[in-house]
Design an enzyme around this catalytic site. Sequence first.
Site, short mmCIF file in Angstrom:
data_model
loop_
_atom_site.label_atom_id
_atom_site.label_comp_id
_atom_site.label_asym_id
_atom_site.label_seq_id
_atom_site.Cartn_x
_atom_site.Cartn_y
_atom_site.Cartn_z
N ASP A 179 4.99 -77.98 30.55
CA ASP A 179 5.35 -77.27 31.43
C ASP A 179 3.88 -77.11 31.79
O ASP A 179 3.46 -77.33 33.20
CB ASP A 179 6.68 -76.73 32.40
CG ASP A 179 7.31 -77.05 33.70
OD1 ASP A 179 6.08 -76.22 34.08
OD2 ASP A 179 8.21 -77.23 34.62
N VAL B 295 7.77 -78.95 36.60
CA VAL B 295 7.69 -80.28 36.09
C VAL B 295 8.96 -80.36 34.78
O VAL B 295 8.99 -81.85 35.10
CB VAL B 295 6.48 -79.93 35.42
CG1 VAL B 295 6.29 -81.25 34.57
CG2 VAL B 295 5.32 -79.97 36.37
N ASP B 296 9.85 -79.69 34.38
CA ASP B 296 9.99 -79.82 32.96
C ASP B 296 11.19 -80.59 33.35
O ASP B 296 11.61 -81.84 33.36
CB ASP B 296 11.19 -78.93 32.04
CG ASP B 296 9.62 -78.51 30.90
OD1 ASP B 296 9.27 -79.53 29.87
OD2 ASP B 296 9.66 -77.05 30.31
N ALA B 297 11.99 -80.16 34.75
CA ALA B 297 13.68 -80.61 34.91
C ALA B 297 12.96 -82.47 35.78
O ALA B 297 14.12 -82.60 35.66
CB ALA B 297 13.80 -79.87 35.97
N GLY C 144 12.56 -84.33 33.68
CA GLY C 144 13.99 -84.79 32.45
C GLY C 144 14.76 -86.16 33.47
O GLY C 144 15.71 -86.82 33.06
#
Length: 822
Positions: free
Chosen positions: A572, A600-602, A605
């Site tokens: 991220d 960015v990560d969430a 996902g």
Amino acid sequence: MSAPYIPLGGVRVLELTGGLAGQIAGMLLADQGADVIAFRDRAAGDGIHAVVDRNKNIVAFNKDCPASETDLIELLSGVDILLLDGENTVQSCAHGKLLGLAQKHTGLIVSRISAFAESDGFGAAEKVDDGHIAAMTGQFTDVHLLRQLFGLDPVYTPLPLASVYAAVHAVTASVLALNERDRSAVGAKIEINRLGSALSAMTSMYQRIEPQAARYDTPRLPIALRSVALPIVRKLAKSGGDARQEKLLTIARQSYPALMSSYVCADGQLIYLFAVDNIKLTKAVIRLLALEDVLSQEGFVVLDPYGAGDRRDNLAESSNLSRKRQGLLKKLIASALAEKESGYWLAAFRKVGVPCAIQQSTEEWVMDPMNLEAGLMVDVRDVFHGPVRQPGVQCWINGADEELTKPEPSKEIQFEHLKRWRPTARDSETVLSRKGRGLSEWLDGVTVLDLSSMVAGPVAGRTLAEYGAKVIKVEPPNPNHGPRMTCWYGMDVNPGKSSVIIDLKKAEGLRVFEDLVRKADVIVSNHSATASGRLGISPERLQALNPKAVICRIGAFNGPKRGEWDDYTGYDPVLQAASGIMTRYGNPGAPDLHAIASCVDALTGYSAVFATALALRRRMKAGQGSVADVSLAAASSLVQLPFCFSYPGRQWVEPSGQLAKGKGAFSGLYACLDGWIYVGEQVTAIQDLPQEFRVASDGTCFERSRLQKIFRTKSFADIRHAFGEKADQVCQVLSVTAAMQGEGSPIAGRMQTAMVAGLGKLIWVCPDYLRSDAGALKPLVPAVKPGSSTMEMLGNLDIPNLDDALKTGAIAVEIHPDFLPL
């Protein structure tokens, strides 16, 4: 020759939206081949409609509805998904009629995005913008890892996190509802709220473990600094103005770990490294920079953090280095990187697998030739703005029509042309049941193997579990990531999953895993193409073992088109650096991290779950497995979509920097007598302000600082009362802690507590972002200790020779004896 595969081919979507969330949702469905018709005011705008309206058919409207009830009934009879939000002008006419008529169509899927859930107690507050959500959830106070700790003022972030997350949740639920309708012939009424959508990505910020060892503090600070110096710093921060805020922030930035920082190269460019708390990446950095000897002489060690315990000299857990050692390591890395240009270091780090990026602006990211080549950016010719460079598709399925990666500009059609949408049969010959299942059962019977690490992949697995999937988290016996990433963050991203430990590097371990693959429906992995091949888990191998499996791959820089970027590693923060998010949040000389996972990560996902839902639809209809791809790079563009496009003559004017307080002259953050407030974007002119706050007779004379002086003399309650009918445009700015505990906070009512054996008291937030007439998402039990399900889960799946595998170390029942290694 068979026709090209189009994931949502034949699906008809009627979009009645005016807000960004609904428009992005329509775009995401259209990008996958759905036939989307949107009612829209055809103004040129600022270019964002050239992005969100691509691939759509646009019906221009005015406030007088051109459609009779008979027209609307006929239109709805041919619609599969009705996409709504509370912000469209068309609500004054067709919207109300459609909602009533939609109830008569049992096969229709209605997806409605709102600001709040009904249980939040705000009623129909649909003029609430993403700034209100940010103020309520702690985004203005806690997204920056250090500002709240050092007592600095809130800072405005323009990223529309709530809307973007809600959009992806909406399309995921819509596709899963389509799949359920094909099984049962029963549609669904889905409600997605933006407040819960924002919280769904901020769960780690709301997680508390009591008691918690200092090893897991973020950032790790000496007791004297935390208990003595910080209270003094917080007092200093209350006075001295912007100059003092900037000075204190410069000091605060020194708390970032050395292996999670930016460095100046010989050409003056900043390169960002992210190798923190990862023993493999740490060794790679040290070798490349030839620092082994000097670090050894200075007393640093590189030890397995699970066996070594909490040490302040262990480079493998560099976030916990002592303040002195952290400073020395930064100095050594800075000296080494200053010797050569940024391009050299970028190539060198990528060659040895170290995640890194050159800090750049969003404009530079949009115009990067590599992104165009990878399909992460595309050019679409808009009728108002000409060629518009913009993000490509958010996910891509193998075998899908390549034309889907080349979006078309929107087309304007007349209302009477909608009659081409004639009523259609709902595939009645394929219906398996006439009874619909609950929302938490939409993935009942689906087994997911979650091979991923860190945040994006595990968030995908957690979300699949919320829809009823059985998710098995597969961990290695000796993780490269330290306990903070694997165990502490694991509590956040792994609830609702069982946990098994398998050593894929051993032949016996690989055999056990292959037995699992044969029984699985979905496999989630964030291994690079090279790493997957090396471990024997490439998509080709997995599909050979199970041709009907859906393989969801989460990459870093990859796009729809293959290239060398497929093996570039990243997390991220690295994509924040590459895509301009850090530069906007800070400045070109001092970029700032915009949260470590809630950005960015969430989103990556959630995009992975959307891709998985599309692939499961293909399997349901054609009996065929798929490889579904998403990437951090694609998500980093979507999360900043209002800024992430370009056309000839575009002015790049954006709220930016750590002193930013809002978008316009009126809306944004203000200090008041008893804290901070946020004034919403509906306040656009002096006439929108209460009479007592109108500090100038016309907008040209207005100065924000004059309004700020007035607000400083008023309490939040007084300001809100003065706004009268527009009181919902004013809200308090809350920190995460205040939101968790505050009386009347909609978040306080979502907090949950449990005692977890071997861990202690766990406090977490239940986002509650999605509900439907088919119920709510599945409540998830807290994450289990890594490996604690190994024997039971593998035994229940009839995996043979488990005792032998346990003896050889091919499988294991724990990474460490403690839940959180001390």
